[in-house]
Structures are given as structure tokens and as C-alpha cells.
Design an enzyme around this catalytic site. Structure first.
Site, mmCIF file in Angstrom:
data_model
loop_
_atom_site.group_PDB
_atom_site.id
_atom_site.type_symbol
_atom_site.label_atom_id
_atom_site.label_comp_id
_atom_site.label_asym_id
_atom_site.label_seq_id
_atom_site.Cartn_x
_atom_site.Cartn_y
_atom_site.Cartn_z
ATOM 1 N N GLU A 115 86.137 -10.844 49.870
ATOM 2 C CA GLU A 115 85.984 -9.454 50.270
ATOM 3 C C GLU A 115 87.324 -8.888 50.729
ATOM 4 O OE1 GLU A 115 81.323 -9.893 51.717
ATOM 5 O OE2 GLU A 115 82.847 -9.326 53.168
ATOM 6 N N HIS A 239 82.171 1.861 57.423
ATOM 7 C CA HIS A 239 82.123 1.142 56.159
ATOM 8 C C HIS A 239 82.516 2.116 55.049
ATOM 9 C CE1 HIS A 239 80.870 -1.271 52.778
ATOM 10 N NE2 HIS A 239 80.722 -2.295 53.595
ATOM 11 N N ARG A 285 89.118 -2.473 55.599
ATOM 12 C CA ARG A 285 88.183 -1.356 55.632
ATOM 13 C C ARG A 285 88.789 -0.067 56.194
ATOM 14 N NH1 ARG A 285 82.738 -4.493 57.754
ATOM 15 N NH2 ARG A 285 82.199 -5.412 55.751
ATOM 16 N N HIS A 346 79.633 1.899 60.843
ATOM 17 C CA HIS A 346 79.129 0.585 60.441
ATOM 18 C C HIS A 346 79.175 -0.451 61.557
ATOM 19 C CE1 HIS A 346 78.158 -2.705 57.790
ATOM 20 N NE2 HIS A 346 79.326 -3.303 57.979
ATOM 21 N N ARG A 381 87.801 -5.003 62.344
ATOM 22 C CA ARG A 381 87.159 -6.266 61.984
ATOM 23 C C ARG A 381 87.397 -6.620 60.533
ATOM 24 N NH1 ARG A 381 82.205 -7.647 59.626
ATOM 25 N NH2 ARG A 381 81.514 -5.476 59.602
#
Length: 531
Positions: A115, A239, A285, A346, A381
Site C-alpha cells: 500500500e 482517506h 495518504r 478516515h 499514519r
């Protein structure tokens, strides 16, 4: 009379952190879990991507630590990150022993996805429904354990401290919680030797979120009111890719789709991530969310698109069956057409401040999962580190508590919940209107891009809503709706306060007034406390 329940350990929340902690704690103590809806309603249950763990022989803890620190924009607690990454793989094995069935490759090895922000494939997953698989296995174990009592539809109102006995002190101890049984519509008093807050996130502080309806920041709000330290609330992760559809309610399109080869494009099919980061579609992100926000504002369009049509259809359906089926429900065949996406609130990188054993700044109060702030996420994160963090620090809390539980007494008495002079609420429109207004204020002024002017406007409006809501709360009998509204407004004010204090841009906090990172003055956590 308020019904009184005594237990060794009270767990507030039924996500991965609370359940994993409770299962192990129950071998040594009587455990009571409360959850404000059904037991399976949690952010964990909605988690698609997976759990990051250094299992592959080509990977290493050093690589995983480096990726986490890089994503965290210089604000991660490195010692905590190293602890999480080093201890993570053993918890994957513990989950398997508890019945979790992760996706395997052709050779019966765990299949590892990749990811955004990860340099190596290390995402352990159960297709694209990892959270549901983990939650189901843990709940099965909880429901069969004789030392665990699970109370659904029980909403924690306030943490019980010396304050409820009229004692003022800075050395605060938590003795449990006042709780609303929302089905019976009556308050209860749960007294415990240890209280673990694992109540999840706060996505519904914003109108567009990938979180379930229960994510209203209850744990952070309660802990703050009780006097615990709260840290880094300004770092709200949006997100980058939630499904844009009027009926989709911000369904999350997992970051794993970009890891699988998905490309972000404009309506005219032009790719754009190369303009923002050399990692393009696999950038962290915060970078991807700001890029999408920028492109939407420049184009005037309502969304951008995630394209996997160049990938073999069978492979896409095999890897993302839930996403594929959900998109089909909204008339989108992701194997043939691009998926419309927008950023949505998110994850909160801040929360109740804890040490490496989950201990908060209040005696006998612990926290784990998204409601906590261990320092591992820093200012942003890294994908799939959230479930990992919950597992590692829930376990470390359990290890700490089992050594001291026998020496703690549960004998202090506390008064019943006092709702004398209150009336049943009639003006429901005030609750629903104030909730919508608070969410819209946060969306307009405290979103992906911020400024001093926007934050000051937000603060004034949230302060007004707080005064109005507190007045209403004191006059009426408690309901889940008023409790959630009160918590949303409190958490909104903490996010704004943290954002105002951080006069720089770092990670998830970006302000046009201070676009540069300032390590000299702000290389530190933003810590808030009520007194």
C-alpha cells in the site's frame, strides 16, 4: 437507585484493540465489555486493507520502521515505532491461533499486499475484508469466554473519578464509568479496578467519513473531561479515495487498490499524481489527499477517478470482491469504468496520550487503538499500521495489568447518577441541527487545507454550539443522541485548538499561513488538558 455493577476490568469499545485485550485479560480477571451499538459495529469491522507486518524474507523491521517514520513527517516516537514493528509479527500468529483466516498465496504462505508509503509488500489481509474477518474471530472467542460479560447498547457517559465524590486533585484515578443502557433508557454505574478505553475513532466530527456511525470521538471527549492528557488532535487523516456517489455514504476504496496498480486520473483520463510526488499513486495518504483536493479545486469537478480498467478483470475481482460488488450496487463496474472518488475523514492520529504500556496520565486508566495516541503515527499514519498498533499495545497493556491487578482494591463508593430536575427531550431538531452545523463547520474550515482565518471562524462557531448544547444537556435526560452531539462538539474544539497551536505545516496538518515545516519550534507533540 442507579444499578451498580462491579468488575475487575471494564473495556469501553468492541473493536480489535478492546476485544484482543479482553480475551487475554479474561484468563486472569472478570472482564466487562460495553459497546454503544451491536458488538460488531466498529471501525475494525470496516477496515479493508489489512495489518502491516514484516514477515517476508525480503523485508525487515528496519525497512518498516523507516517507512513509518517517513510517513509520520518527523513526529513519530521512534522507540514506540520500533516496539510496534518488532512485536507485530507474533500477533499475526496469535490472530491465526484465535481463528482468523488470512488470505494465502499459491504456496500456502500468507499473501502480502503493498500500500501507499510502504517500500515492501507486507500487508497481511483477508481479501479486502480484513477487519470483518478479525472482528468475527475475536467476537466468537469473546462470546465463548466464561469470564467476559459483553453489554451491547451501553454508552459510556463519563469516566468516574474523585471529582464525583467532590474531591479536587491533580493525581486523578479512574474508578470505572457511568453508563447509559440505551434500550432500558436508564443510567448504570460500573466500578472497576482497571478501565480500558478502546472506543475507536471520531470520523463523524466531519460530514464525509469512511467511519461507521458510532465513530463520534466518545473516548477522547470523556478522557479530556476527566483530566487526561490529549495529544496531536490536529492530525486528522483524510482517506484519499472514498467512493463518490450520493447513496454510497463514503464507502472506502482501499489503498490496496492503488497498491495493486490503480491510477488516479481526472475526468479526461489524465493522470496527475506525478506532479505531486515521485512515488505517484503510492505516495502517503496526506500527499495524495492534498493532491486530489487541489485537482478538484482547479478543475471545478466534484471528484477525481481511480482507474483499474487496464488490469485483468479476473484479478481485480479476485483481490477486491467486496469493493467490486459494492461498486456494482451503485452501477459502477470497476473492471470497465473508472471509480469516482473523493477524500473523506478516515483516521485520527491523535488521541488519549499513553506510554508504551497503554497507560494514560490518569491512574488505572488505559487506552488503545484509534482513541489513543502512542506516538507511532506521528503527523500521518502509514497505511495498515492502525490494526497493528491496536494489537501490539493492547497486548502490552494486558501484560502490565496482570502484574498489578491483584494489588488493586475496588471498594470505593460513588454516588448514583443524578438527573434530578431534568425533563425528557422534546426539541430533537436542536440536536440534529447542531450536529449538522458542527460537521459542516469542520468540513469548511478544518479540513485538508487550513488557515488562521478559517480556524478562528471555526473556533467561534464551535464555541457557540458548545454553549447551546451544554445548556440543553443539563436540562434534559440523557440520550445517545445528546451524548454523541456533546462529544462531537468537544472533539471538534480539541482539533481546532491543536491546529491553532501548530503554526507550521506537517503531515496531515497543512495551513496556507505557515506552509513550511518548523522543526525549531514545533518538533513536539501538541498536548491538551482540561485542568
Amino acid at each position: 437507585m442507579t444499578e451498580e455493577i462491579k468488575t475487575d476490568v471494564l473495556v469501553i469499545g468492541s473493536g480489535i484493540g478492546g476485544l484482543y485485550f479482553a480475551i487475554h485479560m479474561a484468563d486472569h480477571a472478570q472482564v466487562t465489555i460495553i459497546t454503544k451499538k451491536e458488538s460488531s459495529t466498529s471501525n475494525t469491522n470496516w477496515a479493508q486493507g489489512g495489518i502491516a507486518a514484516t514477515i517476508d524474507q525480503n523485508d525487515s523491521t528496519e525497512f518498516h520502521v523507516a517507512d513509518t517514520l517517513d510517513a509520520g513527517a518527523g513526529l513519530c516516537n521512534q522507540a514506540m515505532v520500533e516496539t510496534m514493528v518488532r512485536e507485530g509479527p507474533r500477533h499475526i500468529q496469535r490472530l491465526i491461533s484465535l481463528g482468523v483466516q488470512f488470505t494465502t498465496s499459491d504456496h500456502d504462505h500468507l499473501h502480502l499486499g503493498k500500500e501507499g508509503g510502504h517500500s515492501h509488500s507486507r500487508i497481511v489481509h483477508a481479501q479486502d475484508l480484513t477487519g470483518r474477518e478479525v472482528e468475527t474471530a475475536l467476537l466468537n472467542r469473546v462470546n465463548s469466554h466464561p469470564n467476559i460479560t459483553l453489554l451491547e447498547h451501553h454508552f459510556a457517559i463519563e469516566l468516574i473519578t474523585e471529582h464525583h465524590r467532590g474531591i479536587k486533585t491533580n493525581d486523578i484515578t479512574c474508578y470505572g464509568a457511568y453508563v447509559l443502557d440505551s434500550l432500558q433508557r436508564k443510567p448504570k454505574k460500573i466500578l472497576a479496578k482497571i478501565t480500558m478505553v478502546a472506543s475507536g475513532g471520531l470520523g463523524h466530527v466531519y460530514p464525509h467519513t469512511t467511519n461507521p456511525d458510532i465513530a463520534t470521538g466518545d473516548g477522547v471527549a470523556m478522557a479530556y473531561r476527566a483530566g487526561a492528557e490529549i495529544a496531536n488532535m490536529e492530525f486528522i487523516q483524510f482517506h484519499p479515495t472514498s467512493l463518490y456517489h450520493p447513496k454510497a455514504k463514503s464507502f472506502l476504496i482501499s489503498e490496496a487498490v492503488r497498491g495493486f496498480g490503480g491510477i488516479l486520473r481526472l475526468k479526461n483520463k489524465e493522470a496527475f499524481m506525478h506532479k505531486y510526488d515521485k512515488r505517484e499513486n503510492l505516495a502517503p495518504r496526506d500527499i495524495v489527499a492534498r493532491a486530489i483536493d487541489s485537482e478538484i479545486k482547479k478543475s471545478g469537478e466534484e471528484c477525481v477517478f481511480l482507474d483499474v480498467t487496464h488490469i485483468e478483470a479476473e484479478k481485480t475481482i479476485e483481490h477486491f470482491p467486496n469493493i467490486y460488488e459494492t461498486c456494482l450496487e451503485f452501477g459502477i463496474d470497476m473492471t470497465k469504468e473508472m471509480i469516482p472518488v473523493v477524500p473523506a475523514a478516515h483516521y485520527s492520529c491523535g488521541g488519549i496520550r499513553t506510554d508504551d504500556r497503554g497507560r494514560t496520565t490518569l491512574n488505572r486508566l488505559y487506552a488503545c487503538g484509534e482513541t489513543s495516541c502512542t506516538g507511532v503515527h506521528g503527523a500521518n499514519r502509514l497505511a495498515s499500521n492502525s490494526l497493528l498498533e491496536a494489537l501490539v499495545f493492547a497486548w502490552r497493556s494486558y501484560e502490565q495489568i496482570q502484574t498489578e491487578l491483584h494489588s488493586i482494591q475496588n471498594t470505593v463508593s460513588f454516588p448514583d447518577w443524578d438527573d434530578s430536575g431534568t425533563v425528557n427531550p422534546e426539541e430533537w431538531i436542536l440536536v440534529s441541527h447542531n450536529k449538522r452545523e458542527a460537521q459542516q463547520v469542520m468540513n469548511d474550515y478544518v479540513g485538508i487545507v487550513r488557515s488562521d482565518l478559517r480556524l478562528q471562524r471555526a473556533q467561534r462557531r464551535i464555541d457557540f454550539l458548545k454553549e447551546e448544547t451544554e445548556s440543553y444537556y443539563k436540562k434534559t435526560k440523557i440520550t445517545t443522541q445528546t451524548l454523541e452531539l456533546r462529544n462531537i462538539i468537544k472533539v471538534a474544539s480539541l482539533i481546532i485548538e491543536g491546529a491553532i497551536k501548530r503554526r507550521e505545516s506537517r503531515g496531515l496538518h497543512y495551513t496556507t499561513d505557515y506552509p513550511e515545516t518548523d522543526d525549531r519550534h514545533f518538533h513536539m507533540d501538541t498536548v491538551l488538558r482540561s485542568f
